[in-house]
Design a protein around this motif. Structure first.
Motif, mmCIF file in Angstrom:
data_model
loop_
_atom_site.group_PDB
_atom_site.id
_atom_site.type_symbol
_atom_site.label_atom_id
_atom_site.label_comp_id
_atom_site.label_asym_id
_atom_site.label_seq_id
_atom_site.Cartn_x
_atom_site.Cartn_y
_atom_site.Cartn_z
ATOM 1 N N SER A 1 0.835 -1.209 0.000
ATOM 2 C CA SER A 1 0.000 0.000 0.000
ATOM 3 C C SER A 1 0.867 1.255 0.000
ATOM 4 N N ALA A 2 1.900 1.248 0.802
ATOM 5 C CA ALA A 2 2.798 2.402 0.871
ATOM 6 C C ALA A 2 3.504 2.621 -0.463
ATOM 7 N N PHE A 3 3.859 1.542 -1.145
ATOM 8 C CA PHE A 3 4.495 1.673 -2.461
ATOM 9 C C PHE A 3 3.552 2.381 -3.429
ATOM 10 N N LEU A 4 2.286 1.993 -3.402
ATOM 11 C CA LEU A 4 1.335 2.629 -4.298
ATOM 12 C C LEU A 4 1.126 4.097 -3.941
ATOM 13 N N LEU A 5 1.265 4.427 -2.675
ATOM 14 C CA LEU A 5 1.149 5.833 -2.263
ATOM 15 C C LEU A 5 2.364 6.649 -2.679
ATOM 16 N N THR A 6 3.560 6.071 -2.526
ATOM 17 C CA THR A 6 4.789 6.841 -2.748
ATOM 18 C C THR A 6 5.367 6.675 -4.139
ATOM 19 N N GLY A 7 5.217 5.507 -4.725
ATOM 20 C CA GLY A 7 5.796 5.241 -6.035
ATOM 21 C C GLY A 7 7.231 4.761 -5.993
ATOM 22 N N VAL B 1 -5.666 9.203 -3.694
ATOM 23 C CA VAL B 1 -7.100 8.932 -3.779
ATOM 24 C C VAL B 1 -7.346 7.643 -4.552
ATOM 25 N N LEU B 2 -6.675 7.466 -5.682
ATOM 26 C CA LEU B 2 -6.887 6.251 -6.472
ATOM 27 C C LEU B 2 -6.434 5.000 -5.726
ATOM 28 N N VAL B 3 -5.316 5.090 -5.038
ATOM 29 C CA VAL B 3 -4.824 3.934 -4.272
ATOM 30 C C VAL B 3 -5.824 3.558 -3.190
ATOM 31 N N LEU B 4 -6.277 4.544 -2.440
ATOM 32 C CA LEU B 4 -7.202 4.244 -1.345
ATOM 33 C C LEU B 4 -8.555 3.757 -1.858
ATOM 34 N N ARG B 5 -9.048 4.368 -2.921
ATOM 35 C CA ARG B 5 -10.371 3.987 -3.436
ATOM 36 C C ARG B 5 -10.355 2.656 -4.185
ATOM 37 N N TYR B 6 -9.365 2.443 -5.048
ATOM 38 C CA TYR B 6 -9.430 1.290 -5.938
ATOM 39 C C TYR B 6 -8.487 0.156 -5.558
ATOM 40 N N GLU C 1 -7.108 -0.153 -2.172
ATOM 41 C CA GLU C 1 -7.498 -0.506 -0.807
ATOM 42 C C GLU C 1 -9.002 -0.758 -0.698
ATOM 43 N N ASP C 2 -9.772 -0.387 -1.726
ATOM 44 C CA ASP C 2 -11.213 -0.602 -1.790
ATOM 45 C C ASP C 2 -11.954 0.103 -0.650
ATOM 46 N N LEU C 3 -11.522 1.317 -0.333
ATOM 47 C CA LEU C 3 -12.190 2.103 0.699
ATOM 48 C C LEU C 3 -13.316 2.912 0.077
ATOM 49 N N THR C 4 -14.287 3.259 0.886
ATOM 50 C CA THR C 4 -15.374 4.110 0.414
ATOM 51 C C THR C 4 -14.860 5.543 0.288
ATOM 52 N N GLU C 5 -15.660 6.382 -0.352
ATOM 53 C CA GLU C 5 -15.284 7.791 -0.456
ATOM 54 C C GLU C 5 -15.158 8.409 0.934
ATOM 55 N N ARG C 6 -16.078 8.085 1.810
ATOM 56 C CA ARG C 6 -16.051 8.639 3.172
ATOM 57 C C ARG C 6 -14.812 8.175 3.937
ATOM 58 N N GLN C 7 -14.474 6.894 3.846
ATOM 59 C CA GLN C 7 -13.277 6.381 4.512
ATOM 60 C C GLN C 7 -12.023 7.054 3.960
ATOM 61 N N THR C 8 -11.982 7.231 2.647
ATOM 62 C CA THR C 8 -10.843 7.890 2.012
ATOM 63 C C THR C 8 -10.712 9.325 2.507
ATOM 64 N N THR D 1 -10.835 12.141 -7.408
ATOM 65 C CA THR D 1 -11.039 10.874 -8.116
ATOM 66 C C THR D 1 -11.435 11.140 -9.565
ATOM 67 N N ARG D 2 -12.389 12.049 -9.751
ATOM 68 C CA ARG D 2 -12.826 12.396 -11.108
ATOM 69 C C ARG D 2 -11.662 12.919 -11.940
ATOM 70 N N ASP D 3 -10.904 13.851 -11.367
ATOM 71 C CA ASP D 3 -9.786 14.442 -12.093
ATOM 72 C C ASP D 3 -8.685 13.423 -12.384
ATOM 73 N N ALA D 4 -8.415 12.540 -11.415
ATOM 74 C CA ALA D 4 -7.374 11.532 -11.609
ATOM 75 C C ALA D 4 -7.766 10.541 -12.696
ATOM 76 N N LEU D 5 -9.015 10.091 -12.675
ATOM 77 C CA LEU D 5 -9.463 9.147 -13.702
ATOM 78 C C LEU D 5 -9.474 9.802 -15.081
ATOM 79 N N ALA D 6 -9.874 11.070 -15.142
ATOM 80 C CA ALA D 6 -9.846 11.797 -16.425
ATOM 81 C C ALA D 6 -8.414 11.924 -16.929
ATOM 82 N N ALA D 7 -7.493 12.215 -16.018
ATOM 83 C CA ALA D 7 -6.084 12.321 -16.410
ATOM 84 C C ALA D 7 -5.555 10.977 -16.903
#
Length: 168
Positions: free
Chosen positions: A23-29, A116-121, A123-130, A145-151
């Motif tokens: 999870s940390a790898f996905l957060l930091t890269g 946001v993408l790591v936590l939502r998709y 880690e499968d957290l809800t928007e509220r948890q994120t 999330t919208r902006d990241a997916l559009a990008a």
């Protein structure tokens, strides 16, 4: 964690370290930054273990997210993201090409969008948890999330659903 809960800090670390590092790898890269992030979170968690031992995961993840946010605020530049060792990020359609496209696309996101993408998709957290983990408003999670997916769609159209059929 499924099954019996760890009773000690050492058991928790032994059972969850690899998952936390992924999870940390996905957060930091970066693998080394991920390990540093997990280590720092665990140092903070052990100090309050008696208070959190019944449910340490949310506390440790919150520390990781907060520390990562602090890290990218200090280093405003964009970072390159790679694929975690031994991991694949696609369903294997075109393997190498998709992973390279995704790694390149993720590297073009801001750290907040990637988080946001790591936590939502991942880690499968809800928007509220994120939102709670990141310490931001629910609307911020939605817009990021919208902006990241559009990008992602803009910089890697080959990864869009149905694009595999167009490439053949």
């Amino acid at each position: 964690m499924p099954g019996s809960e760890p009773r000690s800090f050492e058991e928790y670390v032994a059972a969850r370290y690899a998952v936390l590092v992924r999870s940390a790898f996905l957060l930091t890269g970066h693998h080394h930054d991920a390990e540093d992030l997990v280590q720092a979170a665990l140092v903070k968690a052990v100090a309050v273990w008696s208070r959190i031992e019944d449910a340490p995961e949310p506390y440790v993840r919150r520390i990781m997210v907060n520390d990562n946010i602090s890290r990218w605020r200090r280093h405003r530049g964009r970072e390159r993201v790679g694929v975690p060792p031994g991991e694949t990020w696609t369903d294997g359609r075109d393997g190498v090409e998709d992973r390279l496209d995704l790694a390149e696309a993720l590297s073009r996101l801001t750290a907040k969008q990637r988080t946001v993408l790591v936590l939502r998709y991942y880690e499968d957290l809800t928007e509220r948890q994120t939102a709670e983990l990141m310490g931001v408003a629910l609307g911020t999670v939605k817009s990021q999330t919208r902006d990241a997916l559009a990008a992602l769609r803009r910089v890697a159209p080959a990864l869009a659903p149905g694009a595999a059929a167009l490439r053949r």
